[in-house]
Design a protein around this motif. Structure first.
Motif, short mmCIF file in Angstrom:
data_model
loop_
_atom_site.label_atom_id
_atom_site.label_comp_id
_atom_site.label_asym_id
_atom_site.label_seq_id
_atom_site.Cartn_x
_atom_site.Cartn_y
_atom_site.Cartn_z
N PHE A 29 -12.06 0.52 15.14
CA PHE A 29 -11.64 -0.83 15.27
C PHE A 29 -10.91 -1.24 13.81
N ALA A 30 -11.20 -0.31 12.92
CA ALA A 30 -10.50 -1.45 11.61
C ALA A 30 -9.38 -0.89 11.57
N LEU A 31 -8.88 0.58 11.72
CA LEU A 31 -7.13 0.41 12.41
C LEU A 31 -6.50 -0.08 12.72
N PHE A 32 -7.56 -0.69 14.31
CA PHE A 32 -7.21 -1.10 15.53
C PHE A 32 -6.76 -2.74 15.45
N SER A 33 -6.99 -2.90 14.15
CA SER A 33 -7.85 -4.55 14.10
C SER A 33 -6.64 -4.97 12.84
#
Length: 163
Positions: A29-33
């Protein structure tokens, strides 16, 4: 003697399996955000209608017999404009659009030098596939083309005639 549950291997192993999934999900989630994809337009209908305006500007460039060549050397892009029926070399709005990385797009206004060439200083050398568009400052005509850099040969930019 039996050990308490928190000192045994299997309970921690069973807790670690779903725990690792939670950690991996948070990482994903952090990577894609942070790296959002900007390939899909939100208002695709409006952009589709804008294509007709672009085509009329490309046809206008053909009517005026305007064409250009682009060559990129290190951190400089040089445009050579064949002004056709134009009285003088106009100010140009030049746009470089990267195929997938919107944050690398470049848009700048440039004027011709004494020899009739337009020089655009770049932050870094161009690499990879680019869509290049040259517009008159007043938006009356446009040239475009696709280029793959680095390239030893100049890239021709044209109106509607060669598409």
């Amino acid at each position: 003697m039996i050990k308490p549950w928190y000192k045994q291997f299997w309970p921690w192993f069973l807790i670690a399996l779903p725990g690792s999934v939670v950690v991996a999900s948070l990482f994903t989630f952090a990577l894609f955000s942070k790296n959002q994809v900007s390939l899909v337009a939100e208002d695709y209908y409006k952009e589709g209608k804008g294509i007709n305006v672009d085509i009329s500007r490309l046809k206008k460039a053909d009517e005026l017999a305007i064409s250009a060549f682009l060559s990129a050397q290190n951190d400089t892009a040089i445009f050579t404009l064949d002004k056709g029926e134009l009285a003088q070399y106009p100010t140009l709005k030049i746009t470089f659009q990267h195929r997938t990385l919107a944050d690398r797009d470049i848009e700048q206004m440039v004027n011709a030098d004494a020899s009739g060439r337009y020089r655009l200083a770049l932050n870094e050398p161009l690499t990879g596939p680019w869509y290049v568009e040259v517009n008159a400052f007043d938006g009356t005509w446009a040239l475009n083309g696709r280029a793959n850099f680095p390239s030893e040969d100049p890239v021709e930019l044209y109106g509607q005639s060669k598409e």
